[in-house]
Design a protein around this motif. Structure first.
Motif, PDB file in Angstrom:
ATOM      1  N   GLY A 298     -11.890  12.002  -0.930  1.00  0.00           N
ATOM      2  CA  GLY A 298     -11.597  11.634   0.349  1.00  0.00           C
ATOM      3  C   GLY A 298     -12.448  11.739   1.539  1.00  0.00           C
ATOM      4  O   GLY A 298     -12.442  10.797   2.477  1.00  0.00           O
ATOM      5  N   THR A 299     -13.692  12.350   1.228  1.00  0.00           N
ATOM      6  CA  THR A 299     -14.930  12.397   1.937  1.00  0.00           C
ATOM      7  C   THR A 299     -15.683  11.006   2.184  1.00  0.00           C
ATOM      8  O   THR A 299     -16.056  10.724   2.879  1.00  0.00           O
ATOM      9  CB  THR A 299     -15.482  13.830   1.965  1.00  0.00           C
ATOM     10  OG1 THR A 299     -14.858  14.748   1.790  1.00  0.00           O
ATOM     11  CG2 THR A 299     -16.682  13.755   2.962  1.00  0.00           C
ATOM     12  N   PHE A 300     -16.035  10.524   0.833  1.00  0.00           N
ATOM     13  CA  PHE A 300     -16.919   9.574   0.785  1.00  0.00           C
ATOM     14  C   PHE A 300     -16.122   8.177   0.457  1.00  0.00           C
ATOM     15  O   PHE A 300     -16.967   7.329   0.817  1.00  0.00           O
ATOM     16  CB  PHE A 300     -17.683   9.904  -0.412  1.00  0.00           C
ATOM     17  CG  PHE A 300     -18.599  10.964  -0.305  1.00  0.00           C
ATOM     18  CD1 PHE A 300     -19.762  10.922   0.655  1.00  0.00           C
ATOM     19  CD2 PHE A 300     -18.217  12.240  -0.847  1.00  0.00           C
ATOM     20  CE1 PHE A 300     -20.586  11.977   0.687  1.00  0.00           C
ATOM     21  CE2 PHE A 300     -19.162  13.591  -0.455  1.00  0.00           C
ATOM     22  CZ  PHE A 300     -20.203  13.171   0.065  1.00  0.00           C
TER      23      PHE A 300
ATOM     24  N   LEU B 211      -2.766  -5.267  -6.818  1.00  0.00           N
ATOM     25  CA  LEU B 211      -2.673  -5.413  -5.330  1.00  0.00           C
ATOM     26  C   LEU B 211      -3.164  -4.131  -4.736  1.00  0.00           C
ATOM     27  O   LEU B 211      -3.798  -4.426  -3.663  1.00  0.00           O
ATOM     28  CB  LEU B 211      -1.461  -5.646  -5.221  1.00  0.00           C
ATOM     29  CG  LEU B 211      -0.728  -6.148  -3.629  1.00  0.00           C
ATOM     30  CD1 LEU B 211      -1.946  -7.082  -2.997  1.00  0.00           C
ATOM     31  CD2 LEU B 211       0.303  -6.577  -3.401  1.00  0.00           C
ATOM     32  N   TYR B 212      -2.950  -2.845  -5.036  1.00  0.00           N
ATOM     33  CA  TYR B 212      -3.313  -1.978  -4.499  1.00  0.00           C
ATOM     34  C   TYR B 212      -4.757  -1.864  -4.234  1.00  0.00           C
ATOM     35  O   TYR B 212      -5.254  -1.390  -3.125  1.00  0.00           O
ATOM     36  CB  TYR B 212      -2.794  -0.655  -5.103  1.00  0.00           C
ATOM     37  CG  TYR B 212      -2.995   0.790  -4.465  1.00  0.00           C
ATOM     38  CD1 TYR B 212      -2.331   1.067  -3.260  1.00  0.00           C
ATOM     39  CD2 TYR B 212      -4.153   1.624  -4.702  1.00  0.00           C
ATOM     40  CE1 TYR B 212      -2.408   2.238  -2.510  1.00  0.00           C
ATOM     41  CE2 TYR B 212      -4.201   2.698  -3.903  1.00  0.00           C
ATOM     42  CZ  TYR B 212      -3.588   2.985  -3.030  1.00  0.00           C
ATOM     43  OH  TYR B 212      -3.642   4.118  -2.081  1.00  0.00           O
ATOM     44  N   ALA B 213      -5.597  -2.331  -4.951  1.00  0.00           N
ATOM     45  CA  ALA B 213      -6.922  -1.950  -5.006  1.00  0.00           C
ATOM     46  C   ALA B 213      -7.500  -3.122  -4.016  1.00  0.00           C
ATOM     47  O   ALA B 213      -8.228  -2.785  -3.214  1.00  0.00           O
ATOM     48  CB  ALA B 213      -7.723  -2.226  -6.212  1.00  0.00           C
ATOM     49  N   TYR B 214      -6.670  -4.436  -3.902  1.00  0.00           N
ATOM     50  CA  TYR B 214      -7.085  -5.434  -3.087  1.00  0.00           C
ATOM     51  C   TYR B 214      -6.834  -5.000  -1.642  1.00  0.00           C
ATOM     52  O   TYR B 214      -7.536  -4.994  -0.720  1.00  0.00           O
ATOM     53  CB  TYR B 214      -6.512  -6.661  -3.418  1.00  0.00           C
ATOM     54  CG  TYR B 214      -6.504  -7.680  -2.236  1.00  0.00           C
ATOM     55  CD1 TYR B 214      -7.865  -8.409  -2.403  1.00  0.00           C
ATOM     56  CD2 TYR B 214      -5.802  -7.996  -1.367  1.00  0.00           C
ATOM     57  CE1 TYR B 214      -7.928  -9.505  -1.605  1.00  0.00           C
ATOM     58  CE2 TYR B 214      -5.732  -9.070  -0.511  1.00  0.00           C
ATOM     59  CZ  TYR B 214      -6.891  -9.913  -0.783  1.00  0.00           C
ATOM     60  OH  TYR B 214      -7.149 -10.892   0.200  1.00  0.00           O
ATOM     61  N   ILE B 215      -5.700  -4.326  -1.377  1.00  0.00           N
ATOM     62  CA  ILE B 215      -5.200  -3.909  -0.127  1.00  0.00           C
ATOM     63  C   ILE B 215      -6.150  -2.903   0.655  1.00  0.00           C
ATOM     64  O   ILE B 215      -6.495  -2.992   1.649  1.00  0.00           O
ATOM     65  CB  ILE B 215      -3.757  -3.495  -0.305  1.00  0.00           C
ATOM     66  CG1 ILE B 215      -2.761  -4.597  -0.350  1.00  0.00           C
ATOM     67  CG2 ILE B 215      -3.421  -2.792   1.342  1.00  0.00           C
ATOM     68  CD1 ILE B 215      -1.233  -4.132  -0.594  1.00  0.00           C
ATOM     69  N   GLN B 216      -6.466  -1.974  -0.358  1.00  0.00           N
ATOM     70  CA  GLN B 216      -7.369  -0.998   0.204  1.00  0.00           C
ATOM     71  C   GLN B 216      -8.648  -1.329   0.645  1.00  0.00           C
ATOM     72  O   GLN B 216      -9.491  -1.148   1.580  1.00  0.00           O
ATOM     73  CB  GLN B 216      -7.671   0.070  -0.850  1.00  0.00           C
ATOM     74  CG  GLN B 216      -6.380   0.799  -1.187  1.00  0.00           C
ATOM     75  CD  GLN B 216      -5.970   1.687  -0.096  1.00  0.00           C
ATOM     76  OE1 GLN B 216      -6.612   2.281   0.885  1.00  0.00           O
ATOM     77  NE2 GLN B 216      -4.575   1.836   0.153  1.00  0.00           N
ATOM     78  N   ASP B 217      -9.210  -2.602  -0.112  1.00  0.00           N
ATOM     79  CA  ASP B 217     -10.358  -3.189   0.264  1.00  0.00           C
ATOM     80  C   ASP B 217     -10.348  -4.075   1.308  1.00  0.00           C
ATOM     81  O   ASP B 217     -11.280  -4.075   2.223  1.00  0.00           O
ATOM     82  CB  ASP B 217     -11.108  -3.712  -1.080  1.00  0.00           C
ATOM     83  CG  ASP B 217     -12.488  -4.671  -0.650  1.00  0.00           C
ATOM     84  OD1 ASP B 217     -13.366  -3.996  -0.393  1.00  0.00           O
ATOM     85  OD2 ASP B 217     -12.259  -6.044  -0.962  1.00  0.00           O
TER      86      ASP B 217
ATOM     87  N   ALA C  64       0.843  -1.218  -0.009  1.00  0.00           N
ATOM     88  CA  ALA C  64      -0.105   0.001   0.214  1.00  0.00           C
ATOM     89  C   ALA C  64       0.619   1.245  -0.100  1.00  0.00           C
ATOM     90  O   ALA C  64       0.338   2.370  -0.388  1.00  0.00           O
ATOM     91  CB  ALA C  64      -1.091  -0.046   1.177  1.00  0.00           C
ATOM     92  N   PHE C  65       2.109   1.079   0.198  1.00  0.00           N
ATOM     93  CA  PHE C  65       3.099   2.089   0.565  1.00  0.00           C
ATOM     94  C   PHE C  65       4.141   2.217  -0.776  1.00  0.00           C
ATOM     95  O   PHE C  65       4.903   1.174  -0.863  1.00  0.00           O
ATOM     96  CB  PHE C  65       3.851   2.216   1.646  1.00  0.00           C
ATOM     97  CG  PHE C  65       2.850   2.140   2.808  1.00  0.00           C
ATOM     98  CD1 PHE C  65       2.358   3.183   3.342  1.00  0.00           C
ATOM     99  CD2 PHE C  65       2.573   0.907   3.430  1.00  0.00           C
ATOM    100  CE1 PHE C  65       1.574   3.150   4.462  1.00  0.00           C
ATOM    101  CE2 PHE C  65       1.379   0.840   4.444  1.00  0.00           C
ATOM    102  CZ  PHE C  65       0.857   2.005   5.110  1.00  0.00           C
TER     103      PHE C  65
ATOM    104  N   VAL D 211     -11.550   0.441   2.589  1.00  0.00           N
ATOM    105  CA  VAL D 211     -11.814   1.557   2.078  1.00  0.00           C
ATOM    106  C   VAL D 211     -12.703   1.381   0.856  1.00  0.00           C
ATOM    107  O   VAL D 211     -12.457   0.364   0.231  1.00  0.00           O
ATOM    108  CB  VAL D 211     -10.254   2.109   1.558  1.00  0.00           C
ATOM    109  CG1 VAL D 211     -10.532   3.140   0.424  1.00  0.00           C
ATOM    110  CG2 VAL D 211      -9.533   2.583   2.579  1.00  0.00           C
ATOM    111  N   GLY D 212     -13.759   2.108   0.839  1.00  0.00           N
ATOM    112  CA  GLY D 212     -14.512   2.149  -0.261  1.00  0.00           C
ATOM    113  C   GLY D 212     -15.751   3.363  -0.178  1.00  0.00           C
ATOM    114  O   GLY D 212     -15.798   3.878   0.846  1.00  0.00           O
TER     115      GLY D 212
END
Length: 512
Positions: free
Chosen positions: A407-409, A316-322, A89-90, A327-328
């Motif tokens: 960022g808000t939603f 992978l980035y999308a998978y980590i955020q989820d 993610a970093f 995050v969503g």
């Protein structure tokens, strides 16, 4: 006012104040880290099997507050590489710079400082340098866009007091990202398009939200094409020539956007090869044990079993955020997250106010996306050509609005303070505009250098803070009771988040 040799004395003032703020930040984080006991947070905390010496302990005592929360990920990646799946993610450019600095510039200290200590020292020094240079670059960018050196100076000074100050100092990537993005914007305003492309591309290698900066390149080329069409209107230019110009513009935008997206794509490909293919990279036993204890996924143990490896586009980035951060869209809208929304509310309100202010001040410009020129017969409204309502601010407002909505939603809302503060100049430009227009101590009876007309009768010329040879922010603070409530809110927001951020974040308490 410029000096006789053409130099701008405000540049030196910005750099001096930025250095002062960096020094105070490092001093305060050490003080708070010593006085306040660390909170027992459930954060990433890798083991350290190398015995630390006296110098390492002293450095940890002085700079340990800069290695909290996500900083541990950056320092771990710089030391060991991408061992765990969620480390991806970093993004890699900031840890890479830390490692290079630790192994080169700080190599003479290797005799008494371990690698991890040198990485932490590198982060402290580099982020101080990045944030100081970023303040100067923001001043240069602001001069071009706002067309007013005083507003530009206020913007750069407010950046030094950013509410995201603790993240500009800690081992986070915000300072490096801000420097690259502001410099890319500056170069684009100067007409150095490919230099801007390169810098935007490097910014994508630092943070994923660098992808949205491709919009600046798209808008620049589209605006140029629209200007050409309007200039050539009625000159008999053939349709095929216009089509040819459009195709050339489209190809140029595609090439530049691809260059900006390239670091993101390469990193996702690296992650796929690292975690979805059989790996022979040895992993130290203590790190493997941590993976077992915490349930981390290790490259050498995955063998392609993770679900994202079988996606048509394995990102992978999308998978980590989820999967890791949850995050969503609207996922953070829960009653228990109300304190985090409260923390983010000043940035959200200020950003929303800035967008609304600009749209209402420039309805025609916003309606036409700044691509159409007013006809000569149309009545022009009496608006200043400089400041936050300048036509050049439009694309930055759109960029900030996109970051604000996302960022808000769609994110952990508390990070929006540093998310917006390190990616967009809008918060600083709008705050500078408010101070410039509504703080009597900053007004004077002399002709306004940005408009060439008398600004205010409220404050005698001799009482204007612009005429005093002292730091503008410190002068406002020393005259705190004389300042307006709006000025107190703007300065209080930056200072309070600066101090609270250092006290809480540096001791593993939740913060933005």
């Amino acid at each position: 006012m410029l000096l006789r040799d053409g130099r701008d004395p405000r540049r030196r003032e910005v750099l001096q104040f930025a250095l002062f703020c960096r020094a105070v930040t490092l001093l305060l984080q050490a003080l708070f880290n010593i006085l306040i006991p660390d909170h027992a947070a459930d954060a990433f905390s890798p083991p350290r099997w190398l015995e630390s010496g006296f110098a390492d302990q002293v450095l940890e005592w002085l700079l340990g507050g800069l290695s909290r929360w996500d900083a541990e990920h950056f320092l771990f990646i710089a030391e060991h590489g991408y061992i765990y799946e969620h480390n991806c993610a970093f993004f890699p450019l900031f840890p890479l710079i830390l490692r290079v600095a630790a192994e080169t510039a700080l190599w003479p200290f290797s005799g008494f400082l371990c690698l991890r200590s040198r990485l932490l020292l590198s982060a402290a020094l580099l982020n101080s340098l990045f944030s100081v240079v970023a303040s100067w670059v923001l001043y240069e960018l602001s001069c071009l866009v706002l067309r007013c050196r005083r507003r530009a100076f206020l913007s750069a000074v407010l950046f030094c007091l950013t509410p995201a100050n603790v993240f500009m100092a800690a081992a986070y990537s915000e300072s490096m990202f801000a420097l690259l993005v502001f410099t890319a914007m500056w170069q684009l305003e100067e007409g150095q398009r490919w230099a801007s492309v390169l810098l935007f591309s490097l910014a994508t290698g630092v943070r994923s939200n660098g992808l949205i900066n491709a919009g600046f390149l798209l808008y620049s080329r589209t605006k140029c094409f629209a200007s050409q069409l309007q200039t050539k209107a009625g000159t008999g230019i053939k349709l095929l020539q216009n089509i040819g110009h459009f195709l050339s513009m489209a190809a140029s935008v595609a090439a530049m956007s691809a260059f900006v997206f390239l670091p993101f794509a390469l990193f996702q490909f690296y992650a796929y090869c690292r975690f979805c293919k059989p790996s022979e990279h040895p992993v130290p036993g203590l790190l493997l044990q941590l993976a077992v204890d915490k349930g981390y996924h290790v490259a050498s143990m995955n063998n392609g079993e993770q679900p994202w490896c079988s996606w048509d586009f394995p990102v992978l980035y999308a998978y980590i955020q989820d999967a890791y951060w949850n995050v969503g869209f609207l996922r953070y809208f829960e009653p228990k997250q109300i304190p985090n929304f409260v923390l983010a509310s000043p940035a959200i309100l200020l950003g929303s106010w800035a967008v609304w202010w600009y749209v209402t001040a420039n309805p025609w410009h916003c309606l036409t996306l700044g691509l159409l020129k007013r006809k000569s017969g149309m009545k022009k409204e009496d608006k200043p050509s400089a400041g936050f309502s300048s036509p050049g601010v439009f694309v930055y407002v759109v960029h900030a609005a996109a970051l604000l909505v996302f960022g808000t939603f769609c994110m952990h809302v508390q990070v929006i303070t540093r998310f917006l503060g390190s990616s967009s100049p809008i918060l600083y430009w709008f705050s500078a505009q408010l101070l410039y227009d509504h703080e009597p101590l900053l007004q004077r009876r002399a002709a306004d250098p940005c408009h060439g007309r008398v600004r205010s009768e409220k404050t005698p010329e001799s009482d204007s803070l612009w005429d005093r040879k002292e730091n503008l922010v410190l002068a406002l603070l020393s005259n705190w009771r004389k300042t307006t409530a709006l000025t107190q809110c703007i300065l209080g927001y930056g200072l309070s988040y600066w101090l609270l951020g250092l006290a809480l974040h540096c001791n593993f308490f939740p913060w933005t």
